[in-house]
Design an enzyme around this catalytic site. Sequence first.
Site, PDB file in Angstrom:
ATOM      1  N   ASP A 478      35.516  42.841  45.092  1.00  0.00           N
ATOM      2  CA  ASP A 478      36.104  43.793  44.158  1.00  0.00           C
ATOM      3  C   ASP A 478      36.582  43.033  42.922  1.00  0.00           C
ATOM      4  O   ASP A 478      36.891  41.844  43.004  1.00  0.00           O
ATOM      5  CB  ASP A 478      37.275  44.511  44.832  1.00  0.00           C
ATOM      6  N   THR A 480      39.296  43.967  40.715  1.00  0.00           N
ATOM      7  CA  THR A 480      40.744  43.938  40.555  1.00  0.00           C
ATOM      8  C   THR A 480      41.411  43.194  41.714  1.00  0.00           C
ATOM      9  O   THR A 480      41.210  43.521  42.878  1.00  0.00           O
ATOM     10  CB  THR A 480      41.308  45.366  40.470  1.00  0.00           C
ATOM     11  N   ASP A 704      40.631  45.143  50.068  1.00  0.00           N
ATOM     12  CA  ASP A 704      42.025  45.212  50.528  1.00  0.00           C
ATOM     13  C   ASP A 704      42.581  46.624  50.616  1.00  0.00           C
ATOM     14  O   ASP A 704      43.715  46.814  51.024  1.00  0.00           O
ATOM     15  CB  ASP A 704      42.921  44.379  49.609  1.00  0.00           C
TER      16      ASP A 704
END
Length: 816
Positions: A478, A480, A704
Amino acid sequence: MQQPIPIGRSKSADAPEPQVDPVCKMLVMPETAAAEYEHDGKSYYFCNPGCKERFAADPERFLRRESEFPDSSLLSPVSHSSAEYTCPMHPEVVQIGPGSCPKCGMALEPKEITLDDAPDPEYVDMKRRFWISAVLTVPFFVLVMAEMFVDFNSIFPSWPHGRASNLSMWIQFVLATPVVLWGGWPFFERAWASIKNASPNMFTLIAIGTGAAYLLSLAALFVPGWFPVEMRDAHSGLVPGYFESAAVITTLVLLGQVLELKARSQTSSAIKELLRLAPENATVVRADGSEEVIDLRHVQAWQTLRVKANEKVPTDGELIEGETSIDESMVTGESMPVEKSAGSKVIGGTINGNRSFLMKAERIGSDTLLAQIVKMVGEAQRSRAPIQRLADVVSAYFVPAVILVALIAFGVWLALGSLAYAIVAAVSVLIIACPCALGLATPMSIMVGTGHGAKNGVLIKKAEALETLEKVNAIVIDKTGTLTEGKPTVRNVIPILLSLKGTNIIAQGKAEGRNPGLEGQAESLPEREQQSVDQILRLAASLERHSEHPLASALTKEAESRGLTPLSVTDFESITGVGVRGAVGSQSVAVGNQKMFPAKTQSREEEELRKRGLTVLRVALDGEFVGLIAVADAIKPSAKTAIDHLHKQGIQVVMMTGDNRQTAEAVAKELGIDQVFAEVMPQDKAAKVKELQAQGKIVAMAGDGVNDAPALAQADVGIAFASGTDVAIESADITLLRPDLDGILKARNLSRATMKNIRQNLFFAFVYNIVGVPIAAGVLFPVFGLLLSPMIASAAMTFSSVSVIANALRLRSRQL
């Protein structure tokens, strides 16, 4: 207080729970027990039919033993015998208290590692047996060696011929008997257990070899008439004995057990180091302001604790007063101290800097991060890697094959040589074979590797993931929080003034202050346009303060820094992967990406912002597009280096993000990322992973969030961050304590190092046995006249097991 594990249960019990086999004390589950027996209205469960038969013959004998010795009972919560023990080679074998594995004969290890400094009873026992055996073995070994060079009969010419040699045999018998029968008794016990359980192992071979040599020697000493004249020694006239071989083999095997147990104890050193991180005491701050130092075990959640300068943080919690820097390297692997202020989370076991602070305890005991790490590592160490199956298959046929080879060697040497040579060859074959080296090759490396990973912030949930990660050739990450800092800030606000005319939002509050962080925008804009900037930001922040998205916090923080009071919002709605909307007074407001406003084409300003790698949010008022807000998330300094290292290992790096394609490609270009999946909705992440797998890729996915869980489960290896959600961590195979690419790189390096170590161990174990067994059988004799001594075979067998463990321990010094 620890609850005792029941021995037997009444017929009315409903919920299945572990039961203790009343005979051998192993833990068994009722639904998988090998046998069941009912006695006095209770059902008793057994690990094998043999235990059931012994119990059925005299139930009171085994039940009485439990009642007569309550203090030494296996259920005592404070003794070694109260803990669960398991076998490193066969993790399905679990029993209460120390002992040996009924399958492979190896000493069992505590299932849960603790800081209990009490000595390992198995190690103490083997060490005592070794030293006493060594004291008895050395003198008569010297005696036997001397006989090879000196004819004792010639030293005593007045004695009848052969009496000196006969006396020597009696001395050997006296010294060898306690060594073989007492020192080697555990080996005979384990051999008998292996026969009863139909699981022949290394101790089966040792017992057969030493037992045969000892019994043959007894026969030569007490009933020499049983042997043909050809077997008698030409000088002494006596039938030669093999007391020295039986005793020396036993002593060397005992030495091997001592060295092996000592080395195996070091495989848990990483877990013990983690356990030592937790301090023994904590300073509690009472309601009246007084402070008291108490035992850490008595700390309760939500208590206020004082952490003084250079002290260890007692438990997990939140800093509520003060500022400091904390060294978290021992838990996360982060080398630089981390700055903490009010609201920051702190981890138990980390070391405070030179400033004191107050914290609120949140997680205590087994709920702390440190305890969870220890638990996860322990479970991983007992899991089995697929590569272990090869060793399991070979080991299943190994012992029977070795016994067959020993019989063939005995027959060949008896036919072509002599009975003495036949015995030496057969015993050597039995002794040199080492199935334990095969069995230990994988578990020892897994144990050391997972422990070393935990010290470096890489938590392996199961060994299979460690093996698969080495084969991974595509990693999906990912943007971010992984590639970027995860702390976005507002960089630009562009109003569309015509759309703001006549609106009544400005009247509801006036902007105060300016934020120089908007690239000088506030200073250069005319007052009216600045009011429009503030108005757009205020509208967006009023909605976003109801959202938990990282971009939402960026907008609310920017509004706060500019002194903008949030407006009251009703009918708030968050659309995952798109944006938010709601009502401010009588007007509807929407903030989101292009998917929120599909009919609106991209403006030149918007395109330029995205080309610079900025995330652009659109703001609409009553359905009319009124402005843009550009948000930037700084790229982590380590990201580029980590990606370069992954590329050198032949791994394709794929970025998957819900962000606009232009923004995503700008970041990808800067970092050298191979492929980009942009504008991906959360529910589509797993499909993208499948798409890569359909191309033949072995995929690791790092995420996450809750919406990452399906993709983590779909990937060949799921990697979650400890800072993420519980759902993501539960779905993942590997958990990283630091949310960055360095952690992924460390996990990959750990996987490669561990699998290389396993292959080295397996190669050595296979080669050792493939070469050693034929040599012991005498294949070199026709060429070199060399027939291996059983004593040398015993030393080689000891070396093989210890060398496998020593090689695994090298992983502890591996730089990740």
